[in-house]
Design an enzyme around this catalytic site. Structure first.
Site: not given
Ligand code: S3P
Length: 440
Positions: A26, A30, A96, A124, A169, A171, A321, A348, A394
């Site tokens: 994450s 960013r 995503g 998605r 979320s 995102q 996750d 996901k 995952r």
């Protein structure tokens, strides 16, 4: 080594050792995106060099930033203070987070961009992000089907909005905030529960004022448009979502003691650790310190007798996750582990509820699936199955961990996808003593 078509995990002798988790996914996305939006140099240490993040690095380069790899995990982004029109399609691969955050950032600029991704990302939902961005003034042209990639976005001329999210979320929140940086007026996002706050924290490090006000179980985040970002140094700590796999193996393989150092301990990311402790896990944290504006620590997992628990649904955002790997460990617990309020898992990289239920059942574990959750009944884990991962990293890693303590071997397909988030997974697990090998 060429990528094998399958990987097989076998019951292993005790796992022991100290390893370092890869950089947080994450934060890595960013750092690249904010670095590209900023003016000047952003030096990143500890960047995750997984396929998802590398796709974001290529994307920000296409938007006009200069991107250099200085060494392992050390990257320099020189931003131009905004995005330039990209040549060609922006392909975000499997990511995503990459595509949704980049759509938000691009929406604030007067550029037209076509975003696309791999077969999984094309399945998605995207309207959760493009809906609010359209409310702000961005225009969307779906190239194949509504709500699905590829999509062409024309940004610029945005107005801030006050947006209330239905599901928590990070995102969606982040995409709106990134668009809001180049919108007229104030942009506000309200969340029903608190989702990971890396965007808010990192924006501040780039010199942006972000207001955060607690609102019940969630919060209200706002920023004023027109604020400039200034390049800065970003140190990315270890990813708790990746650390979860060697730690899970430590908990379920008898006689094990595994330490993962430098794991980010942001409380909005550590729901799994809390849940494991409630299950009776011997999980300890030492050497707590600050790194890159986040608390980090060295986490040790020792083999434990686990018992099933009911995971509070309001904890979902802090471990969304991690339910696949929790389910793998729950298979070895006494009693039932009930996981509810996690409908988001179905959208996901794959339908993770359906795939975990199918994989565990194939390995002889009893599972009850519900529309928004599932229950895993612990007991002897037979294994002896080949699990279809639908290209979900995952799902693959969770079943490989399961195979390390199952009676018979567990095989997964499409292991190449593990590189999206954890490129050194196999080597790292083997260094601890895990019996994971290529198979056909
Ligand atoms: C992420 C947020 C989560 C998570 C994803 C990474 C992020 O998604 O599942 O892997 O970096 O913001 P949602 O925000 O959609 O829950």
């Amino acid at each position: 080594m060429s990528t094998p078509s399958h990987l097989t995990a076998r019951r292993s002798a005790p796992l022991n050792g100290l390893v370092r988790a890869p950089g947080d996914k994450s934060m890595s996305h960013r750092a690249l995106i904010l670095g590209a939006m900023a003016t000047g140099v952003t030096d990143i240490a500890g960047l995750l060099e997984g396929d998802d993040v590398l796709a974001t690095a290529r994307a920000v380069e296409a938007f006009g930033a200069e991107v250099e790899r200085l060494g392992e995990g050390r990257w320099r982004v020189t931003g131009q203070g905004g995005f330039k029109p990209p040549a060609g399609v922006i392909d975000c691969g499997n990511a995503g987070t990459g595509v949704r955050l980049l759509m938000g950032a691009a929406a604030g600029h007067a550029v037209t961009t076509t975003f696309d991704g791999d077969a999984s990302l094309r399945k998605r939902p995207m309207k959760r992000v493009t809906g609010p961005l359209a409310d702000m003034g961005a225009r969307f042209d779906w190239q194949a089907a509504e709500d699905r990639l590829p999509v062409r976005i024309t940004g610029g001329g945005l107005t801030g909005i006050d947006y209330e999210q239905i599901v928590a979320s990070a995102q969606i929140k982040s995409a709106i905030l990134l668009a809001g940086l180049n919108a007229d007026g104030v942009t506000t996002v309200t969340e029903p529960e608190r989702s990971r706050d890396h965007t808010e924290r990192m924006l501040r490090a780039f010199g942006v004022e972000v207001g955060v006000v607690p609102m019940g179980t969630g919060w209200r985040v706002s920023l004023k448009g027109g604020q400039a970002l200034t390049g800065t140094a970003v140190s990315v700590p270890g990813d708790p979502s990746s650390a979860a796999f060697p730690l899970a193996a430590g908990l379920i393989v008898p006689g094990s003691e595994v330490t993962v150092e430098g794991v980010m301990l942001n409380p909005l990311r550590t729901g799994l650790f809390e849940t494991w402790r409630e299950m009776g896990a011997d999980l300890t944290v030492s050497n707590r310190r600050m790194a890159g504006g986040e608390e980090v620590g060295d986490v040790t997992a020792r083999h434990s007798k686990l018992r099933g628990v009911v995971v509070p649904p309001e904890r979902a955002a802090s471990m969304i996750d991690e339910y696949p790997v929790l389910a793998a460990t729950a298979a070895f617990a006494t009693g039932a582990t009930v996981m509810r309020g996690i409908g988001e898992m179905r959208v996901k990289e794959s339908d993770r509820i359906a795939l975990m239920a199918a994989g565990l059942k194939a390995c002889g574990v009893m599972v009850e699936e519900e529309p928004e959750g599932f229950t895993v009944f612990g007991g002897p884990v037979r294994g002896g199955a080949t699990v279809t991962t639908h290209g979900d990293h995952r799902i693959a890693m969770s079943h490989l961990v399961l195979g390390l303590a199952a009676e018979d071997a567990v095989t997964v397909d499409e292991p190449g996808m593990i590189a999206t988030s954890f490129p050194d997974f196999i080597e790292l697990m083997r260094s601890l003593g895990a019996d994971i090998a290529a198979s056909e």
